[in-house]
Design an enzyme around this catalytic site. Structure first.
Site, PDB file in Angstrom:
ATOM      1  CB  THR A  17      -1.078   0.097   1.088  1.00  0.00           C
ATOM      2  OG1 THR A  17      -1.608  -1.173   0.768  1.00  0.00           O
ATOM      3  CG2 THR A  17      -2.068   1.647   1.206  1.00  0.00           C
TER       4      THR A  17
ATOM      5  CB  SER B  21      -7.952  -0.889  -2.084  1.00  0.00           C
ATOM      6  OG  SER B  21      -8.114  -0.797  -0.842  1.00  0.00           O
TER       7      SER B  21
ATOM      8  CB  THR C 286       1.346  -5.221   9.569  1.00  0.00           C
ATOM      9  OG1 THR C 286       0.375  -4.612   9.365  1.00  0.00           O
ATOM     10  CG2 THR C 286       1.609  -6.131  10.856  1.00  0.00           C
TER      11      THR C 286
ATOM     12  CB  THR D  20      -2.115  -4.346 -11.440  1.00  0.00           C
ATOM     13  OG1 THR D  20      -2.511  -4.956 -12.192  1.00  0.00           O
ATOM     14  CG2 THR D  20      -2.354  -3.994 -10.332  1.00  0.00           C
ATOM     15  CE  LYS D  21      -2.689  -7.993 -17.651  1.00  0.00           C
ATOM     16  NZ  LYS D  21      -3.255  -8.181 -18.315  1.00  0.00           N
TER      17      LYS D  21
ATOM     18  CD  GLU E 156      -3.533  -7.721   4.778  1.00  0.00           C
ATOM     19  OE1 GLU E 156      -3.051  -7.597   3.605  1.00  0.00           O
ATOM     20  OE2 GLU E 156      -2.461  -7.876   5.368  1.00  0.00           O
TER      21      GLU E 156
ATOM     22  CG  ASP F   1     -10.913 -11.099  -5.437  1.00  0.00           C
ATOM     23  OD1 ASP F   1     -10.731 -11.306  -7.309  1.00  0.00           O
ATOM     24  OD2 ASP F   1     -10.870 -11.680  -4.283  1.00  0.00           O
TER      25      ASP F   1
ATOM     26  CE  LYS G  27     -10.397 -14.529  -6.291  1.00  0.00           C
ATOM     27  NZ  LYS G  27     -10.145 -14.678  -4.923  1.00  0.00           N
TER      28      LYS G  27
END
Length: 615
Positions: free
Chosen positions: A165, A171, A198, A227-228, A451, A460, A465
């Site tokens: 992050t 996010s 963390t 992201t790629k 997370e 997601d 999914k």
């Protein structure tokens, strides 16, 4: 006395009666752990967690770690440091380490059962022991150099973190701006700031290995937007000799420039990490391939499983503390005698609403524990099938489907039940530090956030999914539930509850159909996608309720058969409790799924058309 109350009996019920894990122990790839060994490990970690690991829970919250902004270092709470050493010295964490790195291959169903004990006793403890997951990802995706780093990290019991992050990206991982520049010697210099990291700084281990997502610059064909364009780098806190693993004493340029002050999980150092500011932050590209987001997702998925497990572990102890209090707290007369001023005072377990509250706590706790271990059993299946050379496609798809439910549904339901039912059982006392429930509530809230927030989990779940998987995994799971709902009970009679379950499956399928239709309509009318977004979290909750109800009713069927077979006297109340929890959940929760369906089918874009000023 320890704050932590365990439920070893229910964990063993899930593993060996509901999920029949005894067939996994002693067989490839788990040949080193037979059934008797597994049961011994469960009892030993349960004892260790309750007697030793829970000891510093309160002190570490009241006396959190101290951050030195000049040296950019953290001094951990002494009592917690002692707890950490106890857990590391016990070496049960090596059950999650690859055998190639000196660990022991253990079924995930066993490891997540053990995780409940540790996370219930002292939840931050698990977050400091990140090296089993990090080393596994490094070893599986790395070069020979990287595998050597993984071995060094395990042998020296280093800490490990994931740096994902960023302050402005949140996010939106693809918006990350941390960059990586190649050096002539094969290392990379990393420049950027990461937030909400963390356990990024502490003095519990000699070194900390950061897994950092960054965007390569100056390299043709890699490092583009989204992201790629992200790659994964291994960045240690201290430099070390690659051959011997010995620290050189030279500090790397990855510093904790802030430690957040939080409402809970106070002993967990949540850090801002600045890389390459005053001095270079050098690291290695994992595997010498630019595939960062896929590599990091293995860490993220493990972390999401951990969050769901942490949430249920806390709820379980919260419920059992509330139950103990309710059995002792004398308040008022029985409701049937309220007009009689001379009537004897009774414990609050005699009051209808307290019983309702305790049953809803029990049902959600036990149902979500089953959800976690059911998901872990699919992870076992992946490992067993891989070892046998069989296809793992369906097992991987079902595991992927269940993970956002474990994390999103598990964390939300646990947080709400803790705050509205477990704490409420104590009345005003629940708000006091005299009882652990107030810390449980503070510590549990983060589960719904880190997370990936619940909304992220919901998106997601649907887009990746369900839609991307073309509903293969969802159809399999709902098909199993529908078959169960239509099968007669061998013993007892839960036909009414099974009918409620069958209707809930139909309602869930109707919501999925509505969302899929709106997604298709978005090709012609872009704003149809908004209706999908408005229903996503609803779907997450509905599927969670349906799967949990199914697992509870399966457990009840097993319990009724056990009761009909003259169980040991000590088990009679346990099995009756399983039956009652399932019946209560089916009657209390499943009818609400129909209301969610009605709302889903009429969802409207007026929410998105509303002027911001109206808020």
């Amino acid at each position: 006395m320890s704050h932590y109350k365990t439920n070893l009996r229910d964990i063993e019920f899930n593993l060996f009666e509901l999920l029949e894990r005894e067939d996994v122990f002693g067989a490839a790839p788990y040949s080193e752990i037979d059934l008797d060994t597994a049961k011994f490990i469960l009892r030993e970690v349960e004892r260790l967690s309750r007697e030793d690991l829970a000891e510093s829970f309160e002190d570490a919250d009241r006396n959190p770690p101290v951050y030195d902004p000049v040296e950019k270092t953290v001094t951990m709470t002494p009592s917690f440091a002692a707890t950490y050493k106890t857990w590391m010295d016990a070496e049960w964490w090596r059950l999650r380490v690859l055998p190639e790195l000196g660990g022991t291959s253990a079924p995930n169903s066993l490891n997540w059962a053990l995780a409940e004990f540790v996370l219930g006793a002292n939840p931050a403890l698990w977050t400091y022991v990140g090296i089993p997951t990090a080393a596994r990802v490094i070893y599986r995706h790395g070069t020979e150099r990287d595998k050597k780093i993984a071995q060094v990290a395990v042998d020296n019991r280093w800490g490990a973190t994931m740096l994902l992050t960023e302050p402005d990206a949140g996010s939106d991982v693809g918006a990350g701006r941390t960059r990586a520049v190649a050096n002539a010697d094969g290392t990379w210099n990393i420049h950027g700031v990461k937030r909400f990291i963390t356990a990024a700084e502490h003095d519990l281990a000699d070194n900390i290995l950061h897994l950092v997502l960054a965007r390569p610059v100056g390299v043709e064909g890699v490092g583009g937007p989204g992201t790629k364009g992200l790659s994964l780098f291994l960045v240690p806190k201290y430099h070390f000799d690659l051959d011997t693993g010995e620290l050189t004493g030279e500090r790397n340029g990855a510093y904790a420039t802030n430690v957040e002050k939080k409402m809970g999980m106070n002993v967990s150092t949540t850090c801002e990490v600045t890389l390459g500011d005053d001095e270079p932050a050098r690291g290695w590209l994992l595997g010498e391939v630019h595939d960062g987001i896929a590599q990091m997702f293995e860490v993220i998925e493990d972390a999401r499983m951990m969050v769901g497990c942490k949430a249920v572990a806390t709820l379980s102890s919260g419920y059992l503390n509330a139950l103990e209090y309710a059995k002792q707290r004398v308040q008022g007369a029985d409701l049937t005698q309220t007009s009689d001023r001379s009537a004897p005072r009774v414990t609050i377990t005699r009051h209808p609403d307290v019983r309702r509250s305790l049953l809803i706590q029990k049902a959600y706790t036990e149902g979500m524990r089953s959800l976690i271990l059911y998901t872990a059993s699919w992870q076992d299946e992946i490992a067993v099938r891989t070892a046998a050379g069989d296809d793992t496609g369906l097992a991987e798809a079902v595991n992927d489907l269940l993970l956002p439910i474990v994390k999103g549904y598990g964390s939300e339901r646990s947080w709400v039940i803790l705050g509205t039912e477990s704490l409420q059982t104590f009345g005003g006392s629940g708000y006091l530090r005299d009882y652990p429930i107030e810390q449980y509530v503070r510590d549990a809230k983060i589960d719904t956030v880190y997370e990936g927030t619940t909304a992220i989990q919901a998106q997601d779940l649907f887009f990746r999914k369900v839609v991307r998987d073309r509903s293969r995994a969802l159809s399999h799971v709902l098909g199993e539930i529908r078959t169960f709902a239509g099968s007669p009970d061998p013993v007892g009679d839960m036909a009414a509850e099974r009918a409620l379950l069958a209707q809930a499956v139909a309602d869930a399928e109707a919501i999925v159909a509505k969302m899929t239709g709106d997604l298709a309509a978005a090709q012609d009318s872009a704003d149809s996608i908004y209706r999908v977004g408005l229903n996503a979290t609803r779907l997450l909750y509905v599927l969670g309720d349906v799967v949990v109800a199914w697992l509870l009713l399966r457990s009840a069927r097993i319990a009724e058969s056990a009761l009909a077979s003259a169980p040991a006297p000590s088990d009679i109340a346990f099995y009756r409790g399983k039956v009652s929890a399932a019946r209560f959940f089916a009657r209390e929760v499943l009818p609400t799924v129909a209301a969610q369906r009605a709302s889903a089918l009429t969802v409207d874009n007026f929410v998105m058309e509303l002027d911001e000023a109206a808020f």
